[in-house]
Motif scaffolding. Structure first.
Motif, PDB file in Angstrom:
ATOM      1  N   GLY B  10       0.814  -1.203   0.000  1.00  0.00           N
ATOM      2  CA  GLY B  10       0.000   0.000   0.000  1.00  0.00           C
ATOM      3  C   GLY B  10       0.847   1.253   0.000  1.00  0.00           C
ATOM      4  N   GLY B  11       2.151   1.112   0.074  1.00  0.00           N
ATOM      5  CA  GLY B  11       3.022   2.289   0.100  1.00  0.00           C
ATOM      6  C   GLY B  11       3.616   2.605  -1.259  1.00  0.00           C
ATOM      7  N   ARG B  12       4.823   3.152  -1.230  1.00  0.00           N
ATOM      8  CA  ARG B  12       5.420   3.659  -2.454  1.00  0.00           C
ATOM      9  C   ARG B  12       5.700   2.552  -3.476  1.00  0.00           C
ATOM     10  NH1 ARG B  12       9.651   8.468  -1.701  1.00  0.00           N
ATOM     11  NH2 ARG B  12       7.908   9.043  -0.353  1.00  0.00           N
ATOM     12  N   ALA B  13       6.114   1.383  -2.984  1.00  0.00           N
ATOM     13  CA  ALA B  13       6.403   0.284  -3.903  1.00  0.00           C
ATOM     14  C   ALA B  13       5.118  -0.170  -4.612  1.00  0.00           C
ATOM     15  CB  ALA B  13       7.035  -0.883  -3.143  1.00  0.00           C
ATOM     16  N   SER B  14       3.992  -0.138  -3.887  1.00  0.00           N
ATOM     17  CA  SER B  14       2.709  -0.469  -4.514  1.00  0.00           C
ATOM     18  C   SER B  14       2.390   0.536  -5.613  1.00  0.00           C
ATOM     19  CB  SER B  14       1.566  -0.417  -3.501  1.00  0.00           C
ATOM     20  OG  SER B  14       1.759  -1.332  -2.465  1.00  0.00           O
ATOM     21  N   MET B  15       2.635   1.799  -5.299  1.00  0.00           N
ATOM     22  CA  MET B  15       2.336   2.876  -6.255  1.00  0.00           C
ATOM     23  C   MET B  15       3.111   2.675  -7.548  1.00  0.00           C
ATOM     24  SD  MET B  15       0.134   5.039  -5.298  1.00  0.00           S
ATOM     25  CE  MET B  15      -0.850   4.555  -3.894  1.00  0.00           C
ATOM     26  N   ARG B  16       4.377   2.285  -7.382  1.00  0.00           N
ATOM     27  CA  ARG B  16       5.200   2.084  -8.580  1.00  0.00           C
ATOM     28  C   ARG B  16       4.621   0.966  -9.450  1.00  0.00           C
ATOM     29  NH1 ARG B  16       9.770   3.363  -5.231  1.00  0.00           N
ATOM     30  NH2 ARG B  16       9.954   1.180  -4.648  1.00  0.00           N
ATOM     31  N   LEU B  17       4.233  -0.124  -8.798  1.00  0.00           N
ATOM     32  CA  LEU B  17       3.662  -1.242  -9.561  1.00  0.00           C
ATOM     33  C   LEU B  17       2.380  -0.797 -10.270  1.00  0.00           C
ATOM     34  CD1 LEU B  17       4.162  -4.339 -10.031  1.00  0.00           C
ATOM     35  CD2 LEU B  17       2.456  -4.740  -8.264  1.00  0.00           C
ATOM     36  N   ILE B  18       1.560  -0.050  -9.549  1.00  0.00           N
ATOM     37  CA  ILE B  18       0.301   0.420 -10.129  1.00  0.00           C
ATOM     38  C   ILE B  18       0.554   1.312 -11.338  1.00  0.00           C
ATOM     39  CG2 ILE B  18      -1.676   1.936  -9.666  1.00  0.00           C
ATOM     40  CD1 ILE B  18      -1.677   0.800  -6.790  1.00  0.00           C
ATOM     41  N   VAL B  32      -7.560   5.778 -13.607  1.00  0.00           N
ATOM     42  CA  VAL B  32      -6.437   6.622 -13.203  1.00  0.00           C
ATOM     43  C   VAL B  32      -6.811   7.656 -12.145  1.00  0.00           C
ATOM     44  CG1 VAL B  32      -5.228   6.299 -15.380  1.00  0.00           C
ATOM     45  CG2 VAL B  32      -6.749   8.266 -15.111  1.00  0.00           C
ATOM     46  N   LYS B  33      -8.093   7.730 -11.796  1.00  0.00           N
ATOM     47  CA  LYS B  33      -8.467   8.707 -10.754  1.00  0.00           C
ATOM     48  C   LYS B  33      -7.909   8.317  -9.397  1.00  0.00           C
ATOM     49  CE  LYS B  33     -12.225  11.184 -12.775  1.00  0.00           C
ATOM     50  NZ  LYS B  33     -13.630  11.012 -13.103  1.00  0.00           N
ATOM     51  N   MET B  34      -7.630   7.018  -9.196  1.00  0.00           N
ATOM     52  CA  MET B  34      -6.938   6.586  -7.979  1.00  0.00           C
ATOM     53  C   MET B  34      -7.728   6.834  -6.711  1.00  0.00           C
ATOM     54  SD  MET B  34      -3.846   5.232  -8.347  1.00  0.00           S
ATOM     55  CE  MET B  34      -3.074   5.560  -6.792  1.00  0.00           C
ATOM     56  N   ASP B  35      -9.032   6.866  -6.775  1.00  0.00           N
ATOM     57  CA  ASP B  35      -9.796   6.936  -5.530  1.00  0.00           C
ATOM     58  C   ASP B  35     -10.082   5.516  -5.038  1.00  0.00           C
ATOM     59  OD1 ASP B  35     -10.037   9.660  -4.795  1.00  0.00           O
ATOM     60  OD2 ASP B  35     -11.342   9.989  -6.523  1.00  0.00           O
ATOM     61  N   ASP B  36     -10.692   5.431  -3.846  1.00  0.00           N
ATOM     62  CA  ASP B  36     -10.940   4.112  -3.273  1.00  0.00           C
ATOM     63  C   ASP B  36     -11.928   3.309  -4.107  1.00  0.00           C
ATOM     64  OD1 ASP B  36      -9.229   4.235  -1.125  1.00  0.00           O
ATOM     65  OD2 ASP B  36     -10.685   5.200   0.179  1.00  0.00           O
ATOM     66  N   ALA B  37     -12.752   4.001  -4.879  1.00  0.00           N
ATOM     67  CA  ALA B  37     -13.747   3.329  -5.699  1.00  0.00           C
ATOM     68  C   ALA B  37     -13.815   4.039  -7.046  1.00  0.00           C
ATOM     69  CB  ALA B  37     -15.118   3.367  -5.005  1.00  0.00           C
ATOM     70  N   ALA B  38     -14.311   3.342  -8.055  1.00  0.00           N
ATOM     71  CA  ALA B  38     -14.482   3.924  -9.389  1.00  0.00           C
ATOM     72  C   ALA B  38     -15.873   4.543  -9.498  1.00  0.00           C
ATOM     73  CB  ALA B  38     -14.315   2.847 -10.440  1.00  0.00           C
TER      74      ALA B  38
END
Lengths: 339, 339
Positions: B10-18, B32-38
């Motif tokens: 859930g941290g920076r490494a997750s962000m990179r993968l995403i 790409v909005k990156m909110d908890d839900a679409a």
């Protein structure tokens, strides 16, 4: 009694499991139709969110993998300012897993769903050979109806934080993360902690209906409050300033985390939300939170400022001594399989 | 390169993968909005379906776990007579899994989604410690819009089969099941088989729009045609009579299955549908199937009759010799982790 491979075959043994376990606890008029998909009447626009739950241990103080799977997805759907309505549920079960434990999990999922007012309307069960998964994993995917937003910026989003907003949290930090960590590692110096796992949709519905401007709603799960705020600061291109003296942390969580050298700001929460509103709405929003059984310890923990030039989003902690400390996003993993 | 535990934190490494993997291939304005839900705009009523994919091996002739995860859920949503629109996608990945293989899976999911006309709008990634899962599992959950049914019985359902209906299948039986079995067990006597994995939503849309009465649509996956027909017979309280000489099976599937002592009627399919329509609609429905690239070998394989008294649903095979044989639902598992 143990779950056999046959129960995931799609044949008669699967049918028995579906009828004797899932239908018994989840029963509702949509699920029992047994078609390939559930037929749902809903109002558009919708919110949709998914999460796979792999928590270990499966049972912990304050919940289990099943309650977590309901609470977590109910909350993610709600964070878009939505009223969650329906969940799907996918089980991956290791051959030989205890039927009694599965039943306990399913039963508590049904109770959590009932409390949140959502229905589990479609599902899937796979049973994999011994060793191909660790006991049980659960995916839940939720859909909900967007509550027409009163804010001029539309539905709450991580991209809607504005300079001048205040940052509210609905209660104490780190309870879930420390609980799972303590139970997994048998940490005897951590006492009396329990997970905060809970559905926040009823609280959110009141916030959406009664507060004029709700800019951001997000639940600080994996990575904790510090990581979640970094995401929001990056999406909104703002600076979040946290007031250390206002951060609510239970004393046993504070001391347990301190012995482990972990900052509760990075510990996972499963029944808390962060809410950004304009300063003038803070009292109303806090009052709504405190009236909710899951928000008794709600607090104003920070504010939003303009971003210093050349930055991409920033979170800083104003310490009790008056200093400022940069809070980065979590880099690695504090703890895998926390949810 | 291998996937590390950090990538699920859930941290920076997750962000990179995403950002570097999932956004790159799945990119669309909602995800790409990156909110908890679409946030989704849709027409009600909806169809919702979920499946977790645990297939082994991950790559097989004709597809991989990713294409299967898209096709399978697209099809399940479609079987309610719906136009699938959005998918969620939850990955559970074993620590150390190959980044290159993950990329290949994600890339082919994106291609399959594009071909089916669906968007992957929300997701989740968990990385579990080595040994806690076998390489990778994928959950997809899909939602779609119900196409207003022309049938007087409403949207297609396993409960809508009527005496006098004919039973159509969109192509040959058993290709997926035998392919996975042969690759997993290195069966050298099975040659040139490949999975039929495909999205059938375009074919179904034409059936819904152009055929007056579509009573049942269902994809015969786990448990095969025989098990799926037993489900339908039970839901509708009817008798399904299959004509052995009409059953389409590729010669290499027939011979491979025969050596293994397995009836292709019980082998899984991942790109086939069963369709029940009144006899007078059969030609039109078959023509629509045959015009589709996934339906060239569509065939009329049986008919629906009244249920003999005292029975709860029955499937019988009228053999080439003119005899009748009862086809039961699959009891145990032909093969775990077939999808």
């Amino acid at each position: 009694m143990n779950i056999l491979l046959d129960a995931g075959s799609g044949g008669r043994a699967s049918m028995r499991l579906i009828h004797e376990l899932f239908f018994k606890y989840f029963e509702n008029d949509i699920l029992v139709k047994m078609d390939d998909a559930a037929y749902l009447e809903m109002k558009s626009p919708l919110a949709m969110s998914t999460d796979s739950y792999t928590v270990s241990p499966l049972f912990f103080r304050g919940g289990n993998i099943g309650t977590l799977a309901v609470h977590g997805t109910v909350n993610d759907v709600s964070m878009l300012g939505a009223r969650p309505r329906y969940l799907s549920c996918g089980f991956i079960i290791e051959e030989g897993f205890s039927y009694e434990e599965l039943e306990e999990i399913v039963k508590s999922m049904a109770e959590s769903a009932k409390e949140a007012g959502v229905k589990i309307v479609t599902g899937d069960t796979k049973v994999v050979t011994k060793g191909a998964c660790d006991k049980i994993f659960i995916n839940t995917t939720g859909i909900g109806e967007i509550i027409p937003p009163r804010s001029k910026f539309g539905s709450p989003s991580g991209a809607n934080a504005k300079a001048g907003d205040v940052i509210l949290i609905s209660g104490t930090m780190g309870d879930h993360g420390l609980t799972v960590m303590a139970e997994r590692e048998n940490l005897s110096f951590v006492s009396d902690v329990q997970s905060d796992s809970a559905s926040l949709n009823h609280m959110i519905e009141r916030l959406m209906l009664e507060v004029g401007e709700v800019h951001v709603l997000r639940d600080p799960t994996r990575g904790g409050v510090a990581t979640t705020l970094n995401e929001i600061a990056g999406q909104s291109k703002v600076r979040c300033v946290l007031f250390e003296e206002n951060l609510p942390v239970r004393e046993n969580v504070r001391s347990g985390a301190s012995i482990l050298g972990i900052d509760p700001l990075y510990l996972a929460n499963e029944g808390k939300l962060l809410c950004f509103v304009p300063k003038e709405e803070a009292d109303k929003a806090l009052a709504i939170m405190k009236e909710d059984k899951n928000g008794k310890e709600a607090a104003l923990i920070g504010e939003v400022a303009e971003l210093p030039e050349g930055k991409n989003g920033q979170v800083v902690l104003q310490t009790k001594m008056g200093g400022m400390r940069l809070l980065n996003m979590l880099e690695g993993a504090v703890l895998p399989r926390i949810c």
